[in-house]
Write a protein that holds these residues in place. Sequence first.
Motif, PDB file in Angstrom:
ATOM      1  N   SER A 176       3.701   9.529   2.832  1.00 40.99           N
ATOM      2  CA  SER A 176       2.647   8.939   2.007  1.00 40.99           C
ATOM      3  C   SER A 176       2.255   9.877   0.876  1.00 40.99           C
ATOM      4  O   SER A 176       1.910   9.425  -0.227  1.00 40.99           O
ATOM      5  CB  SER A 176       1.417   8.627   2.874  1.00 40.99           C
ATOM      6  OG  SER A 176       1.711   7.586   3.786  1.00 40.99           O
ATOM      7  N   GLU A 177       2.295  11.181   1.133  1.00 36.09           N
ATOM      8  CA  GLU A 177       1.967  12.150   0.087  1.00 36.09           C
ATOM      9  C   GLU A 177       2.977  12.087  -1.050  1.00 36.09           C
ATOM     10  O   GLU A 177       2.618  12.200  -2.227  1.00 36.09           O
ATOM     11  CB  GLU A 177       1.917  13.560   0.677  1.00 36.09           C
ATOM     12  CG  GLU A 177       0.723  13.813   1.576  1.00 36.09           C
ATOM     13  CD  GLU A 177      -0.599  13.556   0.875  1.00 36.09           C
ATOM     14  OE1 GLU A 177      -0.749  13.995  -0.295  1.00 36.09           O
ATOM     15  OE2 GLU A 177      -1.471  12.910   1.473  1.00 36.09           O
ATOM     16  N   THR A 178       4.237  11.879  -0.695  1.00 39.92           N
ATOM     17  CA  THR A 178       5.264  11.738  -1.731  1.00 39.92           C
ATOM     18  C   THR A 178       5.011  10.494  -2.574  1.00 39.92           C
ATOM     19  O   THR A 178       5.149  10.511  -3.798  1.00 39.92           O
ATOM     20  CB  THR A 178       6.663  11.655  -1.088  1.00 39.92           C
ATOM     21  OG1 THR A 178       6.935  12.873  -0.394  1.00 39.92           O
ATOM     22  CG2 THR A 178       7.740  11.425  -2.136  1.00 39.92           C
ATOM     23  N   SER A 221       0.845  -1.187   0.000  1.00 42.59           N
ATOM     24  CA  SER A 221       0.000   0.000   0.000  1.00 42.59           C
ATOM     25  C   SER A 221       0.884   1.243   0.000  1.00 42.59           C
ATOM     26  O   SER A 221       2.105   1.161   0.195  1.00 42.59           O
ATOM     27  CB  SER A 221      -0.891   0.007   1.238  1.00 42.59           C
ATOM     28  OG  SER A 221      -0.100   0.145   2.409  1.00 42.59           O
ATOM     29  N   ASN A 222       0.274   2.423  -0.207  1.00 42.39           N
ATOM     30  CA  ASN A 222       1.050   3.665  -0.160  1.00 42.39           C
ATOM     31  C   ASN A 222       1.772   3.823   1.178  1.00 42.39           C
ATOM     32  O   ASN A 222       2.926   4.249   1.232  1.00 42.39           O
ATOM     33  CB  ASN A 222       0.128   4.865  -0.395  1.00 42.39           C
ATOM     34  CG  ASN A 222      -0.260   5.012  -1.860  1.00 42.39           C
ATOM     35  OD1 ASN A 222       0.204   4.268  -2.710  1.00 42.39           O
ATOM     36  ND2 ASN A 222      -1.109   5.967  -2.153  1.00 42.39           N
ATOM     37  N   ARG A 223       1.071   3.484   2.252  1.00 46.48           N
ATOM     38  CA  ARG A 223       1.677   3.606   3.583  1.00 46.48           C
ATOM     39  C   ARG A 223       2.899   2.698   3.717  1.00 46.48           C
ATOM     40  O   ARG A 223       3.949   3.114   4.218  1.00 46.48           O
ATOM     41  CB  ARG A 223       0.644   3.264   4.661  1.00 46.48           C
ATOM     42  CG  ARG A 223       1.199   3.234   6.078  1.00 46.48           C
ATOM     43  CD  ARG A 223       0.140   2.782   7.073  1.00 46.48           C
ATOM     44  NE  ARG A 223      -0.439   1.495   6.720  1.00 46.48           N
ATOM     45  CZ  ARG A 223       0.171   0.332   6.960  1.00 46.48           C
ATOM     46  NH1 ARG A 223       1.369   0.302   7.520  1.00 46.48           N
ATOM     47  NH2 ARG A 223      -0.430  -0.803   6.625  1.00 46.48           N
ATOM     48  N   ASP A 233      -4.841   3.133 -13.917  1.00 45.43           N
ATOM     49  CA  ASP A 233      -4.715   3.176 -12.466  1.00 45.43           C
ATOM     50  C   ASP A 233      -3.499   2.372 -12.024  1.00 45.43           C
ATOM     51  O   ASP A 233      -2.736   1.862 -12.850  1.00 45.43           O
ATOM     52  CB  ASP A 233      -5.983   2.647 -11.794  1.00 45.43           C
ATOM     53  CG  ASP A 233      -6.380   1.262 -12.309  1.00 45.43           C
ATOM     54  OD1 ASP A 233      -5.490   0.492 -12.723  1.00 45.43           O
ATOM     55  OD2 ASP A 233      -7.583   0.931 -12.291  1.00 45.43           O
ATOM     56  N   ARG A 234      -3.325   2.251 -10.700  1.00 45.54           N
ATOM     57  CA  ARG A 234      -2.160   1.557 -10.163  1.00 45.54           C
ATOM     58  C   ARG A 234      -2.173   0.066 -10.500  1.00 45.54           C
ATOM     59  O   ARG A 234      -1.111  -0.547 -10.642  1.00 45.54           O
ATOM     60  CB  ARG A 234      -2.055   1.781  -8.660  1.00 45.54           C
ATOM     61  CG  ARG A 234      -3.217   1.241  -7.868  1.00 45.54           C
ATOM     62  CD  ARG A 234      -3.205   1.759  -6.438  1.00 45.54           C
ATOM     63  NE  ARG A 234      -2.097   1.209  -5.661  1.00 45.54           N
ATOM     64  CZ  ARG A 234      -1.417   1.891  -4.758  1.00 45.54           C
ATOM     65  NH1 ARG A 234      -1.720   3.149  -4.505  1.00 45.54           N
ATOM     66  NH2 ARG A 234      -0.441   1.324  -4.079  1.00 45.54           N
ATOM     67  N   LYS A 258       2.093   9.088  -3.097  1.00 49.82           N
ATOM     68  CA  LYS A 258       0.936   9.381  -3.951  1.00 49.82           C
ATOM     69  C   LYS A 258       1.350  10.161  -5.185  1.00 49.82           C
ATOM     70  O   LYS A 258       0.868   9.901  -6.294  1.00 49.82           O
ATOM     71  CB  LYS A 258      -0.115  10.166  -3.153  1.00 49.82           C
ATOM     72  CG  LYS A 258      -0.853   9.360  -2.106  1.00 49.82           C
ATOM     73  CD  LYS A 258      -1.872  10.235  -1.375  1.00 49.82           C
ATOM     74  CE  LYS A 258      -2.588   9.455  -0.284  1.00 49.82           C
ATOM     75  NZ  LYS A 258      -3.554  10.312   0.462  1.00 49.82           N
ATOM     76  N   SER A 259       2.240  11.123  -4.994  1.00 49.17           N
ATOM     77  CA  SER A 259       2.720  11.916  -6.128  1.00 49.17           C
ATOM     78  C   SER A 259       3.472  11.037  -7.124  1.00 49.17           C
ATOM     79  O   SER A 259       3.299  11.166  -8.345  1.00 49.17           O
ATOM     80  CB  SER A 259       3.633  13.044  -5.638  1.00 49.17           C
ATOM     81  OG  SER A 259       2.928  13.960  -4.834  1.00 49.17           O
ATOM     82  N   VAL A 315       3.082   7.764  -7.549  1.00 49.65           N
ATOM     83  CA  VAL A 315       2.123   6.871  -8.198  1.00 49.65           C
ATOM     84  C   VAL A 315       1.377   7.608  -9.311  1.00 49.65           C
ATOM     85  O   VAL A 315       1.200   7.086 -10.417  1.00 49.65           O
ATOM     86  CB  VAL A 315       1.129   6.288  -7.171  1.00 49.65           C
ATOM     87  CG1 VAL A 315       0.013   5.528  -7.884  1.00 49.65           C
ATOM     88  CG2 VAL A 315       1.844   5.362  -6.192  1.00 49.65           C
ATOM     89  N   SER A 316       0.957   8.831  -9.042  1.00 52.57           N
ATOM     90  CA  SER A 316       0.268   9.630 -10.067  1.00 52.57           C
ATOM     91  C   SER A 316       1.177   9.876 -11.265  1.00 52.57           C
ATOM     92  O   SER A 316       0.737   9.791 -12.426  1.00 52.57           O
ATOM     93  CB  SER A 316      -0.186  10.968  -9.478  1.00 52.57           C
ATOM     94  OG  SER A 316      -1.157  10.775  -8.474  1.00 52.57           O
TER      95      SER A 316
END
Length: 238
Positions: A201-203, A189-191, A219-220, A205-206, A208-209
């Motif tokens: 986690s925000e990094t 997972s992102n975490r 999508d992922r 997400k960036s 992954v986007s």
Amino acid sequence: MDLNLHPHGDRALLKEVEALLAGSSIVACIGDRLTLASFAMAVPIWSHLLGAVTTAGEALERVREHKPDLLIATEDLEQGYGIALVEAVERLHPPTRTLIFLKRENPLVVNEALEAGADDVMFISSIGQTRGDFLKALECTRDGGVYYPEAVREMARESSPEDAETQTLLKDLSERELDVLKALTTGLSNREIAETLFVSSETVKSHVSAIIGKLGVRDRTQAAILAIRHGGGLIPSS
């Protein structure tokens, strides 16, 4: 085969499954009626079921009506084909995560399931083996990841054709984006990726986007599938 049905003891296992399914809704489509009945009556499962059916047509009706969080299907159905059902559900309601059990363990079937967009792919033979793929798949699904055990990933890697265009796209990813993409293929997972790479986690997400945009996928899940099938030396096995 002597199945290890209760690796943690009844109560611990039930609590674990209940926690993983908390707040989730399920449609199950299993071709064998005895297996379907046993699955549907399992204490942690039944309260989350919106439909328990044996044909692809019935499953699509339930998905269209209820929009469940999770579809659990087998390859063999009374009518229809489990992998085609997964593909249809991915088109009908993309937010529904799809988990399929394969009876046939060969590269062609594995790649077919991946091409259909299945979020979790497991072999029926893994049921009852130690902790089992099913619980691991539920963990990944709960956390927004995908789950393809190493046996599935290996078959996909060995049988996928060379794809120069995909290799070019992957080479355009940064070293950190490749690290994140490899982590996606293993179901993190992102975490968990953030903890592994020592970033926020925000990094993640960036990253992954950015990966989704650079690879031109939806999508992922699609990013992970592309990496597994065509990553070659860029996405080494773990």
